[in-house]
Design a protein around this motif. Structure first.
Motif, PDB file in Angstrom:
ATOM      1  N   GLU A  24      66.327  25.835 -17.710  1.00  0.00           N
ATOM      2  CA  GLU A  24      67.219  26.609 -18.572  1.00  0.00           C
ATOM      3  C   GLU A  24      67.289  25.998 -19.971  1.00  0.00           C
ATOM      4  N   ASP A  34      74.194  23.554 -26.574  1.00  0.00           N
ATOM      5  CA  ASP A  34      74.263  25.006 -26.400  1.00  0.00           C
ATOM      6  C   ASP A  34      75.508  25.416 -25.605  1.00  0.00           C
ATOM      7  N   LEU A  35      75.802  24.689 -24.544  1.00  0.00           N
ATOM      8  CA  LEU A  35      76.975  25.015 -23.729  1.00  0.00           C
ATOM      9  C   LEU A  35      78.271  24.802 -24.504  1.00  0.00           C
ATOM     10  N   SER A  37      78.574  24.989 -27.818  1.00  0.00           N
ATOM     11  CA  SER A  37      78.606  26.047 -28.826  1.00  0.00           C
ATOM     12  C   SER A  37      79.066  27.371 -28.215  1.00  0.00           C
ATOM     13  N   THR A  38      78.527  27.699 -27.049  1.00  0.00           N
ATOM     14  CA  THR A  38      78.910  28.939 -26.356  1.00  0.00           C
ATOM     15  C   THR A  38      80.382  28.907 -25.980  1.00  0.00           C
ATOM     16  N   GLY A  39      80.860  27.770 -25.505  1.00  0.00           N
ATOM     17  CA  GLY A  39      82.260  27.637 -25.141  1.00  0.00           C
ATOM     18  C   GLY A  39      83.182  27.795 -26.343  1.00  0.00           C
ATOM     19  N   LYS A  41      82.528  29.511 -29.090  1.00  0.00           N
ATOM     20  CA  LYS A  41      82.505  30.926 -29.480  1.00  0.00           C
ATOM     21  C   LYS A  41      83.406  31.751 -28.568  1.00  0.00           C
ATOM     22  N   ALA A  42      83.356  31.494 -27.279  1.00  0.00           N
ATOM     23  CA  ALA A  42      84.202  32.217 -26.323  1.00  0.00           C
ATOM     24  C   ALA A  42      85.672  31.907 -26.581  1.00  0.00           C
ATOM     25  N   THR A  45      86.879  33.859 -29.543  1.00  0.00           N
ATOM     26  CA  THR A  45      86.984  35.280 -29.234  1.00  0.00           C
ATOM     27  C   THR A  45      88.258  35.582 -28.447  1.00  0.00           C
TER      28      THR A  45
END
Length: 71
Positions: A24, A34-35, A37-39, A41-42, A45
């Motif tokens: 992955e 990446d994880l 950064s994604t967290g 962003k969430a 939101t």
């Protein structure tokens, strides 16, 4: 890029290692970046969740009326 040192629970480290092993991510550093950064962003939101409130329900019933519930 700034470097950060953190301590994480072993179960999270194992999950990250498994994601890298499965292809992955190229490596552990990329996975964590990446994880994270994604967290973030969430979180932006949805914002922080108030633990006392149940999501999706208004105080005055589901549709804003005291005695009206729609299923």
């Amino acid at each position: 890029m700034p470097k950060v040192e953190i301590n994480i629970p072993e179960h999270l480290e194992m999950q990250i290692a498994q994601l890298v092993e499965q292809g992955e991510f190229l490596n552990r550093e990329e996975a964590i970046e990446d994880l994270l950064s994604t967290g973030l962003k969430a979180y932006k939101t949805s914002g922080p969740q108030d633990e006392d409130e149940e999501p999706g329900f208004e105080e005055d019933g589901m549709m804003g009326h005291d005695d009206e519930y729609v299923f």
